[in-house]
Structure formats: structure tokens, C-alpha cells
Write an enzyme that holds these catalytic residues in place. Structure first.
Site, PDB file in Angstrom:
ATOM      1  N   HIS A   1      55.646  61.526  79.646  1.00 52.56           N
ATOM      2  CA  HIS A   1      55.112  62.851  79.303  1.00 52.56           C
ATOM      3  C   HIS A   1      53.710  62.907  79.903  1.00 52.56           C
ATOM      4  CE1 HIS A   1      57.683  61.705  75.851  1.00 52.56           C
ATOM      5  NE2 HIS A   1      57.945  62.974  75.698  1.00 52.56           N
TER       6      HIS A   1
ATOM      7  N   ASP B   1      51.133  60.911  78.030  1.00 51.11           N
ATOM      8  CA  ASP B   1      51.267  59.443  77.989  1.00 51.11           C
ATOM      9  C   ASP B   1      50.365  58.777  79.009  1.00 51.11           C
ATOM     10  OD1 ASP B   1      53.412  59.985  76.303  1.00 51.11           O
ATOM     11  OD2 ASP B   1      54.890  59.779  77.923  1.00 51.11           O
TER      12      ASP B   1
ATOM     13  N   GLU C   1      67.309  67.941  76.709  1.00 50.80           N
ATOM     14  CA  GLU C   1      67.644  66.799  75.840  1.00 50.80           C
ATOM     15  C   GLU C   1      67.894  67.304  74.416  1.00 50.80           C
ATOM     16  OE1 GLU C   1      65.050  63.376  76.241  1.00 50.80           O
ATOM     17  OE2 GLU C   1      65.365  62.880  74.134  1.00 50.80           O
TER      18      GLU C   1
ATOM     19  N   ASP D   1      69.107  58.872  77.571  1.00 46.29           N
ATOM     20  CA  ASP D   1      68.046  58.123  76.905  1.00 46.29           C
ATOM     21  C   ASP D   1      68.727  57.036  76.095  1.00 46.29           C
ATOM     22  OD1 ASP D   1      65.932  59.380  78.013  1.00 46.29           O
ATOM     23  OD2 ASP D   1      65.138  60.254  76.168  1.00 46.29           O
TER      24      ASP D   1
HETATM   25  C1  XUL Z   1      62.090  62.546  71.018  1.00 46.78           C
HETATM   26  C2  XUL Z   1      62.485  62.154  72.380  1.00 46.78           C
HETATM   27  C3  XUL Z   1      61.494  62.438  73.451  1.00 46.78           C
HETATM   28  C4  XUL Z   1      62.117  62.926  74.716  1.00 46.78           C
HETATM   29  C5  XUL Z   1      61.131  63.371  75.757  1.00 46.78           C
HETATM   30  O1  XUL Z   1      62.999  62.212  70.049  1.00 46.78           O
HETATM   31  O2  XUL Z   1      63.543  61.615  72.587  1.00 46.78           O
HETATM   32  O3  XUL Z   1      60.742  61.301  73.661  1.00 46.78           O
HETATM   33  O4  XUL Z   1      62.921  61.952  75.294  1.00 46.78           O
HETATM   34  O5  XUL Z   1      60.237  64.304  75.289  1.00 46.78           O
HETATM   35 CO    CO Z   2      64.502  60.943  74.306  1.00 44.99          CO
END
Ligand code: XUL
Ligand code: CO
Length: 440
Positions: A98, A101, A229, A293
Site C-alpha cells: 500500500h 507501507d 479483493e 492473497d
Molecule cells: C485486509 C486485506 C488488505 C488487502 C490490501 O484484510 O487483505 O491488506 O489485501 O489492501
Molecule cells: Co488481502
């Protein structure tokens, strides 16, 4: 300066007792027509691994990092040095971040952007020197208090504008660093009560926001894949992008389904009351599976625990879907996962990634064998065989009618159905996992 006092982590096989070795991840070994590295496309999440301090709602951060005592800008620079050393030593090719970060927020947006310019120059230099790549970046539009009522779905137009400015800058960074994807996670996009929420306006605005983001990406020539996401709850009690099906319906309603694919997170899937495999399958069936993820929830806890994946059953089912999708490229497996608060040493960052990479490598090997054998595929083919001929074929070819179906039904005696023998499936998948485990 060296941040990780270890050699490069190498593959030593399933019997190795060296914690700093891979037991299953053998980067250059071919599984089918691709190497493990090509299949898995692992990525480090900057926020969990290099920015987070392991604090939780009950206590302060416990993480012990070499950069803890530096001032904000030097800290940001040290983290860049550290992540590139980390990627070199673990053999991970990709990373994700992000905006907040990588560089400290300034007092104004202009100051924040200037900090981002300095740090992204440094990141670019490192990328050019090492060949490491940016899987995706995103804008954090949820931490700062201005986003309390949402970002692109905020009740205040100035917040909508601020969000646009942050995403605009992040798209410019994506272009500068050649990101392969760009993620939108709807952090504060949701609500607590419908009695004080204009849900229709908020969702219309979200769609307007996405259209402007796409227009700006086109304008600057950023061609990476846009990803949404989904997540059902946390932070708001109702998140708009609850799960893949909900977000897909939203995209279709606003004509955005060709602009996006999904970044599917394991722990978000289970919070939504689905399995990880369900979300992957739903996306795959709709040609919407973009990236993953990689993490896992805890079966006893009802929130987003973001553990490193270690459950081979789950990684096997995930890799089964990913292989059947023809892989994830240009997506990858991003470890959106953090060490437990008790694993506070810097070297734990390496150990957490080793367990995650090994779990997915093993899952890949098992899933590949399952698909090669066609054991489950043959069961599915057989189960739906009645749709291949006669009236069944007419149903799937859209060439029958209720009248014809009724005439057929009136002639039927008892319908002969077969047991699913579900337990054979459960037993066989155990055999696959345990046999491959023993064979190494
Ligand atoms: C939050 C999450 C985030 C996203 C990116 O639950 O998964 O870290 O992956 O904003
Ligand atoms: Co995520």
C-alpha cells in the site's frame, strides 16, 4: 548492512531438520510444463512483513526490527534495503504494498507524495538491479481518520476527492514500477446501519470511482490488471464487496466486468461463510480469477487472523483450482499473512515464509497429480452423464420446453439415482496428500 544473518534458503527435501531450508519448495523443479517458481509466483506483503509491529487491540507491538529506532524517512529506506535482501535470500520474485507501507505520510498530500517519490525512486533502483518485480500495489484508504465514513463511498465529497487523489498517485507508482496488477480492497466501503446510509448513492459512487480509475490508468498507459479483493466483514459490519458473487454482480450491473478480475484471499473467503476453494471456483467459472492473497484463518477465531498458510488440505484444493484455471499469471500468491505476536524476532519473517511456500509447493504437487490421474474428473463426468445425450443434451443445448419435459416426466417410473459416495472422495484426497508427503 545485513538484515538477515542467514544463507540463501535452499531446498533440502522433506527429511531436512534445518528450519532455514525448504522441505517441499524446489524452485526450479518442473511440475507438468512449468517450474514450481513459475506456477506459484510468490509475493511478499510489505505491510505485514516490513511495516507492521505486531500490535493487537490488547497490546503494543512486539516486533523487534533493526530499523525500529530510526526516524521515519530513514526507517522507510531501511525497509527497502531489508525487503530486497529478504527476497534475495528466500528466492521470492514479487512484492506488494500500500502507499502508506513504503513511505511516511506528510502533513499534506503534497508532502506525502514527495515522500513516495523518494522511496519509489529507491525501490525502482533496487528492482532494476535485482530483477525483482511488483505484483501489485494499492492505496490505503482506510487507516486515516478521514476515511471514517468510507473512501469512495464516503458521505462527504471531499473524502471522495482525496481518495481519488491517492489512487491517482498509486496508479502513477504502478506505472513507474511496472506493477503487473493494481488492487482495490474496500477497506471502509460498507456500513453499520442502513437507517443513516444511502446505500444506492454509495454504490453508484463506487462504480463512478472505478470508472474514473480505469480512465486514468488508460490515460497514463498503465496496462496492469485491475483486481477487486472481496471481504465480508471487518472493518465495517457489512462490507459492500462481501464475496466474489456479490462483487461480480456489482461489476456486471455497472458494466465493469471486463475491467476487473478478483484477488481472492483465503481468510476473507472463510469469513464470508465459504471455503477458499468455493471463491476460487466461482471466480474461475466466470473467468474472473486474477490473483490470490495466500493466508489462512484460525478455525476457533471469527476474524481475519492472516496466518501464514500451513494447512496442506487447503493449499491442495486451492492449487487444484489454480491449475485448472491455467495458472494465475499476471497474478500470483501474495502472502497477506503475518507472524503471530509471539514470533517477534526478525528471523521469524523468514520462517513464516518458508512454511507458507512449502505448504503451497506441496499443495501444487498433490493437485497436479490429482488432475493427471483424473480420479475426481471421472467422478464428475459420470455424475452428469445424463446431460450428454437424449433429453439431457436438449436441456443443456436450450432446445427443449416445459411441455416436452412434462411429457417425459409423465412416462417415468422410479428414477434410478446413484449414491455420491462422498466418503470415497474424502478418503482418496487423504491418500493423495499422505502418499505424496511420504514419497517426498
Ligand atoms: C485486509 C486485506 C488488505 C488487502 C490490501 O484484510 O487483505 O491488506 O489485501 O489492501
Ligand atoms: Co488481502
Amino acid at each position: 548492512m545485513t538484515y538477515f544473518n542467514i544463507d540463501k534458503v535452499s531446498y533440502e527435501g522433506p527429511t531436512s531438520t534445518n528450519p532455514f531450508s525448504f522441505k517441499y519448495y524446489n524452485a526450479d523443479e518442473k511440475i507438468g510444463d512449468k517450474t514450481m517458481k513459475e506456477h506459484l509466483r510468490f509475493s511478499v506483503a510489505y505491510w505485514h512483513t516490513f511495516t507492521a509491529d505486531l500490535s493487537d487491540p490488547f497490546g503494543v507491538g512486539t516486533a523487534q526490527r533493526d530499523w525500529d529506532d530510526l526516524d521515519e524517512m530513514d526507517k522507510a529506506k531501511a525497509r527497502v534495503e531489508a525487503i530486497f535482501e529478504f527476497m534475495d535470500k528466500t528466492g521470492i520474485e514479487y512484492f506488494c504494498f500500500h502507499d502508506v507501507d513504503i513511505a511516511p505520510e506528510g502533513k499534506t498530500l503534497a508532502e506525502t507524495n514527495a515522500n513516495l517519490d523518494i522511496i519509489t525512486d529507491l525501490i525502482k533502483e533496487k528492482m532494476d538491479a535485482t530483477g525483482k518485480k511488483l505484483l501489485w500495489n494499492t492505496a490505503n484508504n482506510f487507516t486515516h481518520e478521514r476515511f471514517v465514513h468510507g473512501a469512495a463511498t464516503s458521505s462527504h465529497a471531499d473524502v471522495f476527492a482525496y481518495t481519488a487523489a491517492k489512487v491517482k498517485k498509486s496508479l502513477e507508482i504502478a506505472k513507474k514500477l511496472d506493477a503487473e496488477n493494481f488492487v482495490f480492497w474496500g477497506g471502509r466501503e460498507g456500513y453499520e446501519s442502513l437507517l443513516n446510509t444511502d446505500m444506492k448513492l454509495e454504490l453508484d459512487n463506487l462504480a463512478r470511482f472505478f470508472k474514473m480509475a480505469k480512465a486514468y490508468a488508460d490515460e497514463i498507459g498503465f496496462t496492469g490488471q485491475f483486481l477487486i479483493e472481496p471481504k465480508p466483514k471487518e472493518p465495517t459490519s457489512h462490507q459492500y464487496d462481501t464475496d466474489v458473487a456479490t462483487a461480480h454482480a456489482f461489476l456486471q450491473k455497472y458494466g465493469l466486468e471486463d475491467v476487473f478480475k478478483f484477488n481472492i484471499e483465503a481468510n476473507h473467503a472463510t469469513l464470508a461463510g465459504h471455503t477458499f476453494q468455493h471463491e476460487l471456483r466461482y471466480a474461475r467459472d466466470n473467468d474472473m480469477l486474477g490473483s490470490v492473497d495466500a493466508n489462512q484463518g484460525h478455525p476457533l477465531l471469527g476474524w481475519d487472523t492472516d496466518e501464514f498458510p500451513s494447512d496442506v488440505y487447503e493449499t491442495t484444493l486451492a492449487m487444484y483450482e489454480i491449475l485448472k484455471n491455467g495458472g494465475l499469471t499476471p497474478g500470483g500468491l501474495n502472502f497477506d499473512a503475518k507472524p503471530r505476536r509471539t514470533s517477534f524476532a526478525q528471523e521469524d519473517l523468514v520462517l513464516t515464509h518458508i512454511v507458507g511456500m512449502d505448504a503451497f509447493a506441496l499443495g501444487l504437487r498433490v493437485a497436479h497429480k490429482m488432475i493427471e490421474d483424473r480420479f475426481f474428473e471421472d467422478i464428475v463426468d459420470n455424475k452428469y452423464a445424463s446431460y450428454k445425450e437424449g433429453l439431457g443434451a436438449k436441456i443443456v443445448n436450450d432446445t427443449t420446453s416445459f411441455a416436452e419435459l412434462e411429457a417425459h416426466a409423465l412416462e417415468l417410473g422410479d428414477i434410478d439415482l446413484e449414491s455420491d459416495r462422498l466418503e470415497v472422495i474424502k478418503s482418496r484426497i487423504n491418500q493423495y496428500i499422505l502418499t505424496i508427503n511420504n514419497e517426498g
